[in-house]
Design a protein around this motif. Sequence first.
Motif, PDB file in Angstrom:
ATOM      1  N   ALA A   1       0.849  -1.183   0.000  1.00 50.42           N
ATOM      2  CA  ALA A   1       0.000   0.000   0.000  1.00 50.42           C
ATOM      3  C   ALA A   1       0.887   1.236   0.000  1.00 50.42           C
ATOM      4  O   ALA A   1       2.045   1.192   0.418  1.00 50.42           O
ATOM      5  CB  ALA A   1      -0.905   0.000   1.221  1.00 50.42           C
ATOM      6  N   THR A   2       0.356   2.346  -0.468  1.00 51.79           N
ATOM      7  CA  THR A   2       1.135   3.586  -0.526  1.00 51.79           C
ATOM      8  C   THR A   2       0.555   4.688   0.348  1.00 51.79           C
ATOM      9  O   THR A   2       1.192   5.717   0.549  1.00 51.79           O
ATOM     10  CB  THR A   2       1.207   4.095  -1.978  1.00 51.79           C
ATOM     11  OG1 THR A   2      -0.127   4.274  -2.477  1.00 51.79           O
ATOM     12  CG2 THR A   2       1.947   3.085  -2.860  1.00 51.79           C
TER      13      THR A   2
ATOM     14  N   SER B   1      -5.171   5.035   3.481  1.00 51.57           N
ATOM     15  CA  SER B   1      -6.460   4.609   2.931  1.00 51.57           C
ATOM     16  C   SER B   1      -6.339   3.354   2.081  1.00 51.57           C
ATOM     17  O   SER B   1      -7.337   2.680   1.826  1.00 51.57           O
ATOM     18  CB  SER B   1      -7.075   5.741   2.100  1.00 51.57           C
ATOM     19  OG  SER B   1      -6.192   6.134   1.050  1.00 51.57           O
ATOM     20  N   ASP B   2      -5.122   3.047   1.640  1.00 55.01           N
ATOM     21  CA  ASP B   2      -4.901   1.843   0.827  1.00 55.01           C
ATOM     22  C   ASP B   2      -4.644   0.602   1.666  1.00 55.01           C
ATOM     23  O   ASP B   2      -4.643  -0.515   1.140  1.00 55.01           O
ATOM     24  CB  ASP B   2      -3.688   2.039  -0.100  1.00 55.01           C
ATOM     25  CG  ASP B   2      -3.896   3.175  -1.095  1.00 55.01           C
ATOM     26  OD1 ASP B   2      -5.053   3.410  -1.485  1.00 55.01           O
ATOM     27  OD2 ASP B   2      -2.893   3.828  -1.459  1.00 55.01           O
ATOM     28  N   LEU B   3      -4.395   0.783   2.957  1.00 55.94           N
ATOM     29  CA  LEU B   3      -4.057  -0.361   3.806  1.00 55.94           C
ATOM     30  C   LEU B   3      -5.265  -1.272   3.988  1.00 55.94           C
ATOM     31  O   LEU B   3      -6.324  -0.820   4.457  1.00 55.94           O
ATOM     32  CB  LEU B   3      -3.595   0.104   5.192  1.00 55.94           C
ATOM     33  CG  LEU B   3      -2.204   0.700   5.325  1.00 55.94           C
ATOM     34  CD1 LEU B   3      -1.998   1.189   6.742  1.00 55.94           C
ATOM     35  CD2 LEU B   3      -1.130  -0.304   4.932  1.00 55.94           C
TER      36      LEU B   3
ATOM     37  N   TRP C   1      -7.374  -0.917   7.396  1.00 53.66           N
ATOM     38  CA  TRP C   1      -7.188   0.348   8.107  1.00 53.66           C
ATOM     39  C   TRP C   1      -8.518   0.957   8.556  1.00 53.66           C
ATOM     40  O   TRP C   1      -8.644   1.453   9.676  1.00 53.66           O
ATOM     41  CB  TRP C   1      -6.426   1.334   7.230  1.00 53.66           C
ATOM     42  CG  TRP C   1      -6.166   2.661   7.886  1.00 53.66           C
ATOM     43  CD1 TRP C   1      -6.764   3.857   7.614  1.00 53.66           C
ATOM     44  CD2 TRP C   1      -5.226   2.931   8.938  1.00 53.66           C
ATOM     45  NE1 TRP C   1      -6.269   4.847   8.423  1.00 53.66           N
ATOM     46  CE2 TRP C   1      -5.322   4.308   9.253  1.00 53.66           C
ATOM     47  CE3 TRP C   1      -4.313   2.154   9.656  1.00 53.66           C
ATOM     48  CZ2 TRP C   1      -4.538   4.923  10.229  1.00 53.66           C
ATOM     49  CZ3 TRP C   1      -3.537   2.757  10.641  1.00 53.66           C
ATOM     50  CH2 TRP C   1      -3.656   4.107  10.919  1.00 53.66           C
TER      51      TRP C   1
END
Length: 332
Positions: A25-26, A29-31, A34
């Motif tokens: 993830a970057t 919000s991409d995790l 999360w």
Amino acid sequence: MTLRAVTLAAFAALISAAPATAAPATAFSDLPGWAQENHAAALAAFRGSCGVAAEPQMARVCGLAKAAGPLAEAEARRFFEDNFRLDAAAGSGTLTAYFAPEYEARRAPQGEFTAPVRPKPADLADAGPYADRTAIEARPATDALAWMKPEELFLLQVQGSGTLRFPDGRRLKALYAATNGRPYLAIGGPMRSQGLLPGEVSADSIRAWLATHRGPQAQAVMQLNPRYAFFKLAPDDGRPPSGSAHVPLPAGRAIAIDTAFHAMGELLWIDADRPVLPGAKPTYRRLALSLDTGAAIRGPVRADLYLGEGEAAGDEAGRVHHRLRLYRLTPR
């Protein structure tokens, strides 16, 4: 101690598996997971343990967390996102888990309680290898602190600490005192290759085999691991055990890591999936702090999650062997 300084590869680390890779993830919000994280609980764990971090920027954020006090879920999530950036570790690795066990013990040898809990020897130096497990076990145990079932002492040494329960109701903590400095060898692989465990190789199957074959046969298998742990006893104060960072380990929020790649007190996001063992939870996705170490915890993407004390924590820990992606939360 170090709750994990002994092997510190919990029961699940008695076996091995090769992880796969995945794209990192970057952004927060991409995790994966999360949005479902309990950020308020994670912030409470961070606030209680972040003082061990030596890095100045982390100390600054730690001060902010302590000054803020308990926060509601939305505010806690915003605290992490505002004060940290996300840095993915390259590649993937393995997540295992450990716990603080509780075992029966005796004051003197009795029946199946034949294994001495040995204190740190007076001639044990701080550096360099000492006698191996076989040589130590051949010595008289005139200074034994307590006596346990052999397979349970072995597993106590794997975990690094635990609680001993005596017939009179007294409870004492067995705390890590030292090791013999020998390398740790997980016995699950050799047991599998020798055909001793033709079915599932898990913490439970290893423990059951050792108990069933108690005596010379089980002793020979345990002696494949030359590493030996010594203990000291202390009153059971009801507090969680401490790890290498010398702070109580928050259950589910503390991990053992390799200090060649991570500092004590780092805040990390663990994204673990693809369990190897049956009955395991499908994922472990959460914030955790690096508060412990372990002889079997090696590499930049390797973590051992502390799950708490007692039988339920042990049952869960014995099933954790997941593919791991690891992210460091670096202060902005």
